[in-house]
Each structure stands twice: as C-alpha cells, then as structure tokens.
Enzyme design. Structure first.
Site, PDB file in Angstrom:
ATOM      1  N   SER A  86     102.835-101.564  13.652  1.00  0.00           N
ATOM      2  CA  SER A  86     101.945-102.128  12.642  1.00  0.00           C
ATOM      3  C   SER A  86     101.776-103.618  12.867  1.00  0.00           C
ATOM      4  O   SER A  86     102.710-104.308  13.283  1.00  0.00           O
ATOM      5  CB  SER A  86     102.500-101.877  11.237  1.00  0.00           C
ATOM      6  OG  SER A  86     101.738-102.564  10.265  1.00  0.00           O
TER       7      SER A  86
ATOM      8  N   GLU B  89     100.443 -88.972  19.289  1.00  0.00           N
ATOM      9  CA  GLU B  89      99.110 -89.289  18.786  1.00  0.00           C
ATOM     10  C   GLU B  89      98.092 -89.355  19.924  1.00  0.00           C
ATOM     11  O   GLU B  89      96.962 -88.858  19.798  1.00  0.00           O
ATOM     12  CB  GLU B  89      99.144 -90.614  18.026  1.00  0.00           C
ATOM     13  CG  GLU B  89      99.858 -90.525  16.689  1.00  0.00           C
ATOM     14  CD  GLU B  89     100.040 -91.863  16.000  1.00  0.00           C
ATOM     15  OE1 GLU B  89     100.500 -91.870  14.857  1.00  0.00           O
ATOM     16  OE2 GLU B  89      99.724 -92.911  16.623  1.00  0.00           O
TER      17      GLU B  89
END
Length: 465
Positions: free
Chosen positions: A312, A325
């Site tokens: 993040s 992902e």
C-alpha cells in the site's frame, strides 16, 4: 543523406525509410494500419522465417531455385529465426485478415538480406515466396509457432508447477485444515489433499493441451491461394513438412485437407479452448492461495505467502498476495483472448479465414502468459508459503461441522441440533455432543478426530434411528 528512399511495387512508388530492410508493401501496411501499436510476437516471426528457409531449400532441391539464391535466403531467414532484425517487422496486428502484409514483410526483409549475402538481386515474390501464398504461409505459421511455444515454454512451465505442488504436498502431509464448500466450514481435509487437487488440475490441463498436438502439427503449407496448390510443386507440401520437422524436432505433416486448412482455424480455436481451461485451473489455485492467506488477523490466516513488496502507498506494513493476483489477471486475459479467437474462427469465408493475424497474436499471447504465470505461481507463491498451524488447529477445534461424523450413529437431525448449539454457544462440538448423547468422551474423541476424518470412512457402525 536523405532519410528516405524510393521503392516501387505493383501500385506505384512510395517513400521507405532509408535504413529499412523492408520494401514498398511493408511500408504501405505501416501507413494503412496505424491502429494498435501491437506487433505479431517474436514466436510468430520465428515460425515465419523458418517457413521461408525451408521453402528455399525445398525449391532448390526440386530444381526450381538457384542453389546460390536458395542458400542466401535460407541463411537470411535462419538469422531472423534466431531473433535478429525483429525491429524490421513493424506491421500492426490489426491489418489485412490474411496476414499478407506480414508475409510480404518477411519476404522483403529476407530478400534484402539474401541479396547482400549472395550478390544477386533476390526478389521477394519470385524467389522468397516461391511456391507459397500468404493464404497457406500464415496458417502454417500459426500452427508452427503455437506448437513450438507449447513444447518449449508452456508444457515445461506447467510440469514445473505440478512438480512444485507435489513437493509441497509431500512436505505438508499430515497437516489438517478445515475444508470449505460455498466458502463455508465443511469437513476437514489434509493440506496435502487440497494440494493434490491442484496437481490434478494441472495434470489434466497438460493432457488436454497434448491432445491438441496431432492437429496442431498438421500444416496448410502447399495449399497456396485457395487450397488447390497452384504454382507449387506437387511434392512441395510433403517436403516442407519434412524440412520443418528437421528444423524444429516436431513431427509435422501436411494437412489431410488443404482446403480445410486454409479456410478454417478450428485447431486454433480448439487449442485456445484448452488454454482457457488451463487459465481457469490457475485462477482456482491462485484464488485458493489468496483466501488461505487472507488476514493476517481478520481473515483465514491459514498460510502466509512470501512478502514480495509493500502492499500500500498509504497503509504502512501492508503486504498483498501479488503473485496470485497477477495470475488471476492473466487468466482473465486468456479468457478474453479465447473469445476473440472464437469470433475469429467463425470468419472462414469460403476459401480463406480472414482474421488470421489477431488469432495468431492472441493464441501466442495466451500460451506465453500462462507459461510465465505458472512459473511465478510455483516459485514465488506455492514453493515458499508458510503454514500457520496454530490457526489451522484453532479453526478445527471450533468447527461444528465435525458432527457430521456422528450422523450414522445419532442421525442427521440430532447431529444438526448439536452443531447449531455448539455454534450458538461458541463451544467445541465435542463438549456439546458429550452432553447431548450417550457416547463417552473417549468415543467422541475417536469419532471426531479431524485427522481420521480425512482418511475416508472404514468404520462399521450400528445405526439405531
């Protein structure tokens, strides 16, 4: 010095970059199709070059092409097949549906290089394209390039993934986790059993892909313009298949029906479907890893994937499951590619399919994406994840679904009542079952042992319902 030179083709003169190895027809395609910026991939250019080398050698053997010119064409084409001069193939994927622009691009570049090698004027059409048409060259290049990527990249990558999964399954033998159906708690399974399911998916994906080989190894070469073989020697098709087999180590044969090979792309559609199935398998595995890794505090937290990068830009310390992902996104792309290939396969109009370049691009992209994704999934997710055994045991102890093992003894309805009470009160099912049945605690421990419940049911029970 001028930045351009003047080249001429059957439609007239035009300017071509002075340092370009290609000629007028390639330049027309560059000007006509400034559409996507996408180019046909190196694997396709390699196959195209191998076809040109094989054609020159076959035509020389048949006495149709001077040995000096044939040798120069073969040498130039082999240089391109080795990966040189890829910058000389600028034609957009979205071009004429036959791929004529890409075929002529190869003819022109090879003619220029061959002329330099032999000191004679080598003609792109008369010499490099002898006995050929874009209409059989491009379908042949699709099959050949896809077959090479399958054998050299995708199947080895999938094998590597399966071996990695099997190795981890053996290492994790005996560790028991809560099984889940509908994302809800279910009967326990061993981690090794869950991984064996992944391994089985990859094994089946490889078998499906291997099953497509026979049809993929059948080549359209020799059909020329419409499948009749006009302007090609009668032996050209068989000789080309043998020569390309020698070049690649594949077992290649002429298509059983050249009209079919030119007018349809059914084999490409078939292979794409197998690639889609493979993509679904990788997505299933990747999503299982994401769920098992979720948390670490508010999720399942059963495993911990290798920390590869900060997760993040605003939340310090956050780490995300980036490899799974990426694999899921690869799967989405492959499924999208399959849709485009399926539409392309429908456009076999009379004697020619007219969506060949986009079929070639998408098919090869799918193969190459899956090969890379499989290796990353193996090496940076499955090989390195850590198991949180404490989390596994805590979830198992609270799992009221273990009461399923008591169904044959106390019946479904009573077992359901015990499960609901254990869940409502947040208590271990063994404690509630001890209160609600006549079974001893020792017997309950035996019947509700999660490890035993993963081994199948060999118990002989007397049911009194």
């Amino acid at each position: 010095m001028s930045q351009y030179r003047i080249e001429q083709d059957s439609m007239g003169e035009l300017q071509v970059p002075a340092d370009a190895l290609y000629g007028a027809q390639t330049q027309r395609a560059v000007e006509n199709f400034p559409i996507s910026g996408l180019r046909l991939p190196p694997a396709f250019i390699r196959a195209l070059a191998l076809i040109k080398a094989a054609a020159a050698e076959c035509n020389a053997d048949l006495g149709l092409l001077k040995p000096e010119i044939a040798g120069a064409i073969s040498q130039a084409a082999r240089t391109i097949a080795a990966g040189e001069y890829l910058d000389q193939f600028p034609v957009d994927v979205f071009q004429t549906g036959s791929g004529t622009s890409s075929n002529m691009n190869a003819n022109e570049v090879i003619a220029t290089l061959a002329s330099q090698l032999c000191g004679e004027a080598v003609n792109p059409n008369d010499h490099v394209n002898m006995g050929q048409s874009s209409n059989d060259v491009i379908p042949t290049a699709i099959h050949l390039s896809a077959a090479l990527v399958l054998d050299e990249a995708l199947l080895p990558a999938l094998h590597h993934l399966q071996v990695t999964i099997d190795s981890r399954a053996e290492e994790l033998e005996g560790l028991v986790k809560t099984g889940r159906t509908h994302l809800m708690d279910a009967m326990p399974v061993q981690l090794s059993q869950a991984l064996s399911g992944w391994s089985g998916q990859i094994q089946l994906a490889m078998r499906r892909l291997e099953d497509s080989r026979d049809r993929l190894h059948r080549l359209a070469q020799g059909g020329t313009a419409v499948g009749t073989g006009i302007n090609a020697h009668p032996e050209f098709s068989a000789r080309m298949a043998r020569r390309l087999s020698e070049f690649t180590g594949l077992t290649l044969l002429p298509a059983a029906n050249l009209f079919c090979a030119l007018s349809s792309q059914d084999t490409a559609v078939e292979l794409s479907g197998q690639l889609k199935a493979c993509a679904c398998a990788l997505m299933k595995i990747a999503n299982d890893l994401r769920w098992m890794n979720s948390g670490p505090l508010a999720g399942l937290g059963e495993i911990e994937l290798q920390a590869l990068q900060p997760g993040s830009s605003i939340m310090p310390g956050k780490v995300n499951p980036v490899i799974p992902e990426a694999v899921v996104m690869v799967g989405a792309q492959v499924i999208g590619n399959d849709a485009a290939i399926s539409v392309g396969g429908q456009h076999g109009n009379f004697e020619l399919n007219v969506m060949l370049p986009v079929i070639a691009h998408n098919l090869l992209q799918s193969e190459q994406l899956l090969a890379s994704a499989a290796r990353q999934l193996a090496d940076k997710a499955i090989r390195s994840f850590k198991v949180n055994e404490e989390s596994l045991q805590a979830a198992l102890a609270r799992n009221p679904i273990l009461v399923t093992a008591l169904n044959p003894i106390i019946g479904y309805q009573k077992a359901a009542a015990i499960a609901k009470k254990a869940y409502a009160e947040g208590r271990p099912v063994i404690d509630v079952a001890a209160e609600e049945t006549d079974l001893s605690r020792e017997e309950l421990r035996r019947l509700l042992d999660p490890a035993k419940l993963t081994e199948g049911d060999s118990r002989v029970m007397v049911v009194n319902l």
